[in-house]
Design a protein around this motif. Structure first.
Motif: not given
Length: 395
Positions: A120-125, A146-151, A201-203, A260-263
């Motif tokens: 659920r959390s942001t992960v490296y592609p 993989f189902c990212p949260e966006r809250i 999610k990263l974008f 996430d910008a750095m990832q």
């Protein structure tokens, strides 16, 4: 037997999701390694500020649809396992995969065939695919999704129901589990491939980070020419739809955007100049403020008060807050530094009235709603980068 186990379920992402799914009638078990957090939530107390969550937490506990445990054994007793473990960055701004490796390995003895694992959390592609491979190499047949949260933190109890949910899986069965699960919260589901979901999610986070950097760069440019950014901002955005998404200036921080910008930069082999530039602008804003104050005032003889230590408005979350970076810089250059926050519990903080009374210079670092209409004498130097007071943001 539980319908859902949420690993890391006492945190800002896991707990609101657990509460909403339990309210939809699912039997949810929250697993968290923090015994203290488990005890707090079990007593019906939210461990952090989240609008509308406290009453619903008490309801689902009373209904018996939400339980809590600090034992990983509950993972084996669950049909669906949602893992709230992301990919942090290290001191060199590179993704740290060891956290995910360790978390999966610790849970491996409790996973069983036929379960669905939702990251659920942001992960490296590519991490979702690696987790899928690790489980298969261990002889486990599971549906990995993989189902990212966006809250928006603080708005979870509204946005979990209102926002479309992005879902993905490596198996058709896993995708159907995601449809059934997240369909309880919203009727609008966006189905993509796992790596596409990871990038989505990263974008999302990096786009916000870059927009904040644009606003902060504009703020610095206007301020360097002794012009009020907010007068220009009003001229640009007033009834002009093409500029509606220009945010206000202010500290762009927290546990996600910078990371996430750095990832994304690391994923693209370091070739992400826009992201690195955004980092330099956003992370440089506290120092910019201090340097401008040094030019205009005898800062080393003055007391500076910081109002707002959380990383965002109306929150008690101080993770990666630039207010603390600002305080560190001021401790070097100012005579003394005082700080206050109506939400944050921190032994270093003072009552707001005391900070306002003693400070020669006040900096509103976080746009808490309590600061709107704050009675600050007009002759007291005030730096309001968010324009919370409506007087402009000129330093």
């Amino acid at each position: 037997m539980y319908d859902i186990c949420v690993i890391g379920g006492c945190g800002h992402v896991g707990l609101p999701l657990s509460i909403t799914l339990a309210d939809r009638g699912k039997k949810v078990i929250v697993y968290d390694i923090s015994t203290e957090a488990v005890h707090t939530v079990r007593q019906g107390t939210m461990p952090f500020h989240e609008e509308g969550a406290a009453g619903l937490l008490q309801k689902v506990l009373a209904d018996g649809t939400l339980e809590l445990s600090d034992s990983p054994a509950v993972i084996s007793q669950s049909k669906i396992v949602i893992m709230i473990i992301g990919t942090p960055v290290d001191e060199h701004l590179n993704p740290n995969f060891q956290v995910m490796v360790d978390s999966v390995n610790q849970c491996m003895p409790y996973f069983r065939n036929g379960q669905t694992l939702i990251l659920r959390s942001t992960v490296y592609p590519g991490i979702s695919e690696r987790v899928n491979d690790w489980l298969r190499e261990a002889g486990l047949t599971m549906n990995v999704c993989f189902c990212p949260e966006r809250i928006l933190e603080g708005k979870a109890m509204t946005e979990l129901y209102s926002l479309p949910q992005i879902i993905s899986s490596f198996t058709p069965a896993g995708l159907q589990e995601c449809r059934d699960l997240f369909g309880l919260l919203t009727t609008e589901l966006v189905e993509v491939q796992p790596t596409e979901a990871e990038l989505a999610k990263l974008f999302t986070n990096v786009w916000r980070y870059i927009k904040f950097a644009v606003a902060n760069q504009f703020y610095m440019i206007a301020n360097d020419y002794n012009l009020d950014f907010y007068k220009v901002y009003h001229a640009v955005t007033h009834r002009y739809d093409r500029a509606r998404d220009l945010p206000k200036a202010g500290f762009a921080a927290g546990p996600c955007l910078f990371k996430d910008a750095m990832q994304l930069a690391a994923f693209n082999n370091g070739n992400f100049y826009l992201g690195h530039s955004a980092m330099l602008v956003n992370e440089g804003l506290p120092n910019y403020i201090v340097q401008k104050l040094k030019v205009k005032y005898l800062l080393n003889k003055m007391t500076v008060g910081i109002l707002g230590m959380a990383f965002k408005g109306n929150s008690d979350d101080i993770r990666e807050s630039l207010s603390y970076k600002l305080r560190k810089i001021l401790q070097v250059h100012a005579g003394s530094v005082l700080s206050a926050d109506p939400y944050v519990t921190d032994d270093s903080l003072l009552p707001q009235a005391e900070v306002i009374a003693q400070a020669d210079i006040l900096i509103i670092a976080t746009p808490h709603k309590q600061y709107q209409g704050l009675d600050i004498p007009l002759n007291k130097v005030t730096v309001d980068i968010w324009n919370v007071l409506g007087r402009g943001g000129l330093i």
